[in-house]
Design a protein around this motif. Structure first.
Motif, PDB file in Angstrom:
ATOM      1  N   SER A 137      -4.543  12.711  -2.201  1.00 31.66           N
ATOM      2  CA  SER A 137      -6.137  12.471  -1.815  1.00 31.66           C
ATOM      3  C   SER A 137      -6.083  13.389  -0.520  1.00 31.66           C
ATOM      4  N   GLY A 138      -5.173  13.992  -0.046  1.00 28.42           N
ATOM      5  CA  GLY A 138      -5.145  14.855   1.242  1.00 28.42           C
ATOM      6  C   GLY A 138      -5.309  14.041   2.484  1.00 28.42           C
ATOM      7  N   ALA A 139      -4.651  12.748   2.296  1.00 29.50           N
ATOM      8  CA  ALA A 139      -4.734  11.821   3.410  1.00 29.50           C
ATOM      9  C   ALA A 139      -3.576  11.848   4.334  1.00 29.50           C
ATOM     10  N   ARG A 140      -3.357  11.310   5.580  1.00 30.17           N
ATOM     11  CA  ARG A 140      -2.493  11.171   6.628  1.00 30.17           C
ATOM     12  C   ARG A 140      -2.025  10.044   6.075  1.00 30.17           C
ATOM     13  N   PRO A 141      -0.761   9.490   6.327  1.00 30.55           N
ATOM     14  CA  PRO A 141      -0.489   8.079   5.787  1.00 30.55           C
ATOM     15  C   PRO A 141      -0.562   7.279   7.297  1.00 30.55           C
ATOM     16  N   LEU A 142      -0.911   6.125   7.117  1.00 26.98           N
ATOM     17  CA  LEU A 142      -0.781   5.287   8.100  1.00 26.98           C
ATOM     18  C   LEU A 142       0.080   3.946   8.051  1.00 26.98           C
ATOM     19  N   ALA A 143      -0.207   3.229   7.084  1.00 23.30           N
ATOM     20  CA  ALA A 143       0.528   1.964   6.977  1.00 23.30           C
ATOM     21  C   ALA A 143       0.770   1.563   5.504  1.00 23.30           C
ATOM     22  N   PHE A 144       1.897   0.749   5.241  1.00 25.15           N
ATOM     23  CA  PHE A 144       1.869   0.106   3.926  1.00 25.15           C
ATOM     24  C   PHE A 144       2.319  -1.253   3.840  1.00 25.15           C
ATOM     25  N   THR A 145       1.970  -1.718   2.701  1.00 24.13           N
ATOM     26  CA  THR A 145       2.302  -3.234   2.588  1.00 24.13           C
ATOM     27  C   THR A 145       3.232  -3.296   1.444  1.00 24.13           C
TER      28      THR A 145
ATOM     29  N   GLY B  24       3.119  -5.277   6.489  1.00 25.46           N
ATOM     30  CA  GLY B  24       3.044  -6.754   5.997  1.00 25.46           C
ATOM     31  C   GLY B  24       3.236  -6.539   4.833  1.00 25.46           C
ATOM     32  N   GLY B  25       3.351  -7.971   4.185  1.00 21.49           N
ATOM     33  CA  GLY B  25       3.516  -8.009   2.726  1.00 21.49           C
ATOM     34  C   GLY B  25       3.658  -9.297   2.162  1.00 21.49           C
ATOM     35  N   ASP B  26       4.476  -9.551   0.920  1.00 19.33           N
ATOM     36  CA  ASP B  26       4.485 -11.124   0.521  1.00 19.33           C
ATOM     37  C   ASP B  26       5.818 -10.914  -0.268  1.00 19.33           C
ATOM     38  N   THR B  27       6.558 -12.154  -0.247  1.00 16.49           N
ATOM     39  CA  THR B  27       7.898 -12.267  -0.640  1.00 16.49           C
ATOM     40  C   THR B  27       7.836 -13.555  -1.646  1.00 16.49           C
ATOM     41  N   THR B  28       8.384 -13.503  -2.979  1.00 11.57           N
ATOM     42  CA  THR B  28       8.215 -14.359  -3.791  1.00 11.57           C
ATOM     43  C   THR B  28       9.527 -14.309  -4.668  1.00 11.57           C
ATOM     44  N   ARG B  29       9.998 -15.303  -5.349  1.00  9.73           N
ATOM     45  CA  ARG B  29      10.770 -15.277  -6.235  1.00  9.73           C
ATOM     46  C   ARG B  29      10.615 -14.959  -7.802  1.00  9.73           C
ATOM     47  N   GLY B  30      11.394 -14.215  -8.710  1.00 11.31           N
ATOM     48  CA  GLY B  30      11.140 -13.725  -9.956  1.00 11.31           C
ATOM     49  C   GLY B  30      11.892 -12.488 -10.298  1.00 11.31           C
ATOM     50  N   PRO B  31      11.580 -12.177 -11.634  1.00  9.65           N
ATOM     51  CA  PRO B  31      12.225 -10.769 -11.913  1.00  9.65           C
ATOM     52  C   PRO B  31      11.923  -9.678 -11.103  1.00  9.65           C
ATOM     53  N   LEU B  32      12.740  -8.871 -10.400  1.00 10.01           N
ATOM     54  CA  LEU B  32      12.515  -7.868  -9.622  1.00 10.01           C
ATOM     55  C   LEU B  32      11.486  -7.151  -9.912  1.00 10.01           C
ATOM     56  N   ASN B  33      10.704  -6.933  -8.822  1.00  3.42           N
ATOM     57  CA  ASN B  33       9.302  -6.048  -8.908  1.00  3.42           C
ATOM     58  C   ASN B  33       8.880  -5.828  -7.698  1.00  3.42           C
ATOM     59  N   ILE B  34       8.523  -4.468  -7.293  1.00  4.04           N
ATOM     60  CA  ILE B  34       8.222  -3.916  -6.060  1.00  4.04           C
ATOM     61  C   ILE B  34       6.691  -3.537  -6.122  1.00  4.04           C
ATOM     62  N   GLY B  35       5.688  -4.132  -5.282  1.00  2.64           N
ATOM     63  CA  GLY B  35       4.661  -3.539  -4.978  1.00  2.64           C
ATOM     64  C   GLY B  35       4.240  -2.980  -3.834  1.00  2.64           C
ATOM     65  N   ILE B  36       4.012  -1.635  -3.799  1.00  4.61           N
ATOM     66  CA  ILE B  36       3.617  -1.062  -2.660  1.00  4.61           C
ATOM     67  C   ILE B  36       2.166  -0.616  -2.534  1.00  4.61           C
ATOM     68  N   THR B  37       1.491  -1.165  -1.540  1.00  2.00           N
ATOM     69  CA  THR B  37      -0.089  -0.583  -1.119  1.00  2.00           C
ATOM     70  C   THR B  37       0.331   0.257  -0.095  1.00  2.00           C
ATOM     71  N   VAL B  38      -0.260   1.569   0.010  1.00  2.00           N
ATOM     72  CA  VAL B  38      -0.185   2.355   0.983  1.00  2.00           C
ATOM     73  C   VAL B  38      -1.710   2.578   1.590  1.00  2.00           C
ATOM     74  N   MET B  39      -1.911   2.988   2.641  1.00  2.00           N
ATOM     75  CA  MET B  39      -3.143   3.206   3.280  1.00  2.00           C
ATOM     76  C   MET B  39      -2.999   4.576   4.222  1.00  2.00           C
ATOM     77  N   GLY B  40      -3.962   5.301   4.182  1.00  2.63           N
ATOM     78  CA  GLY B  40      -4.059   6.507   4.908  1.00  2.63           C
ATOM     79  C   GLY B  40      -5.255   6.773   5.422  1.00  2.63           C
ATOM     80  N   SER B  41      -5.589   7.842   6.342  1.00  3.18           N
ATOM     81  CA  SER B  41      -6.786   8.381   6.662  1.00  3.18           C
ATOM     82  C   SER B  41      -7.303   9.557   6.431  1.00  3.18           C
ATOM     83  N   VAL B  42      -8.336   9.665   6.149  1.00  3.56           N
ATOM     84  CA  VAL B  42      -9.229  11.086   5.549  1.00  3.56           C
ATOM     85  C   VAL B  42     -10.443  11.107   6.468  1.00  3.56           C
ATOM     86  N   PRO B  43     -10.637  12.378   6.622  1.00  4.52           N
ATOM     87  CA  PRO B  43     -12.085  12.824   7.524  1.00  4.52           C
ATOM     88  C   PRO B  43     -13.059  12.459   6.413  1.00  4.52           C
TER      89      PRO B  43
END
Ligand code: ADP
Ligand code: MG
Length: 317
Positions: free
Chosen positions: A79-87, A120-139
């Motif tokens: 997307s041409g973004a600069r990374p800021l943060a992820f959850t 930030g994030g969330d932690t739960t019990r169950g079969p291994l699953n990793i969900g990552i939301t990334v946020m970045g900035s773009v002019p």
């Protein structure tokens, strides 16, 4: 171990989760607080990785953390973004401290390479699953899209293809005959894809359409073609097949470079006037074809004849 103790020990205490720069508040509140530079838009993308679908399991948790974040950040690059943060939305069968610390070290390594903070994030019990939301900035107004390809543009890819797909047989039960060196290169391509952040940012205001190659060159080219309402013509002879993929299995290498996923190179269209500056700044970029009028993706052989192809690529449904 209690859930909060785990979060505090493994994630909150980690350097890559420390507030600073754009992230004013990270782990510990109900929401993270992120400051967006004036005149910028927030770029957001989510990726889930599942054991047995996106990675072999069991596997090295460091490599898993590294790869899960790289795959997600690759969308910011596209997307041409600069990374800021992820959850991080983490579902685990068991809270094993040693496993989590190694996983977190892998995330930390990739977070450092990409310049992104765990907010930030969330932690739960169950079969291994990793969900990552990334946020970045773009002019504002400058994000790269899939819909900007124009007939007459060049079609380019940022680097070698097919190495990550060639790593998959190495995870199967039967042993694969190949040298230690080739094996290492293929495994590195799979476990440590590098998001093309600098190139993505360079392409802002220059590229027509951009996508990161996650599902295979032909499949992802098809998405640009559909979103832009154009035809993409790919010359097979110019496809940058990864050397290690050839060394492992010469017969399968081209098919993997065309239809194998997981390489996370950028595929983009560009007006020819930008080519000299692009080559100067990113010499590993190759031109693999052009944009024409029409629709879909056409693969051309060495004589310029159309090849009928099964587009392939990975589909969940
Ligand atoms: P809530 O119940 O308010 O949703 P949680 O108990 O889920 O809050 O989380 C407490 C804090 O820990 C929040 O700041 C959240 O962002 C953070 N957190 C939870 N799990 C993770 C994780 N896996 N990685 C990073 N931060 C996490
Ligand atoms: Mg809450």
């Amino acid at each position: 171990m209690h859930e909060f103790e785990l979060i505090n020990r493994v994630f909150r205490a980690a350097d890559y989760a420390r507030p600073g720069h754009a992230v004013e508040r990270s782990i510990g509140d109900d929401c993270a607080l992120i400051n967006l530079p004036v005149g910028h838009q927030l770029c957001v993308s989510t990726d889930s990785v599942l054991a047995g679908v996106h990675f072999p399991f069991p596997c090295d948790p460091f490599l898993l953390g590294q790869r899960a974040l790289a795959v997600a950040v690759s969308d910011l690059a596209a997307s041409g973004a600069r990374p800021l943060a992820f959850t991080l939305a983490l579902t685990l069968p068991e809270p094993e401290l040693a496993w989590l610390q190694s996983f977190s070290s892998g995330l930390a390594h990739m977070a450092g390479l990409c310049g992104i903070t765990l907010a930030g994030g969330d932690t739960t019990r169950g079969p291994l699953n990793i969900g990552i939301t990334v946020m970045g900035s773009v002019p504002a107004g400058q994000a790269l899209l899939r819909s900007g390809a124009r007939a007459g543009d060049m079609l380019c890819v940022s680097g070698p293809l097919g190495a990550a797909a060639a790593a998959l047989p190495l995870f199967a039960a039967e042993s694969v005959a190949t040298s230690v060196q080739v094996r290492e290169q293929l495994l590195q391509a799979f476990w440590q894809p590098m998001p093309q952040l600098a190139l993505g940012q360079w392409l802002r205001g220059r590229a027509g359409a951009v996508i990161d190659v996650s599902d295979g060159l032909l499949a992802d080219a098809g998405l640009i073609a559909a979103e832009s309402g154009v035809q993409l013509q790919i010359e097979r002879a110019r496809d940058p097949v990864a050397a290690a993929a050839r060394q492992m299995d010469a017969g399968q290498a081209m098919a993997r470079a065309l239809s194998g996923g997981d390489d996370y190179q950028l595929l983009f269209t560009l007006a020819a006037e930008h080519w000299p500056a692009l080559q100067q700044a990113f010499p590993e970029v190759v031109c693999i074809g052009c944009v024409g009028e029409g629709q879909g993706v056409v693969l051309l052989d060495e004589a310029g004849q159309r090849l009928t192809t099964e587009i392939g690529g990975y589909r969940h449904f």
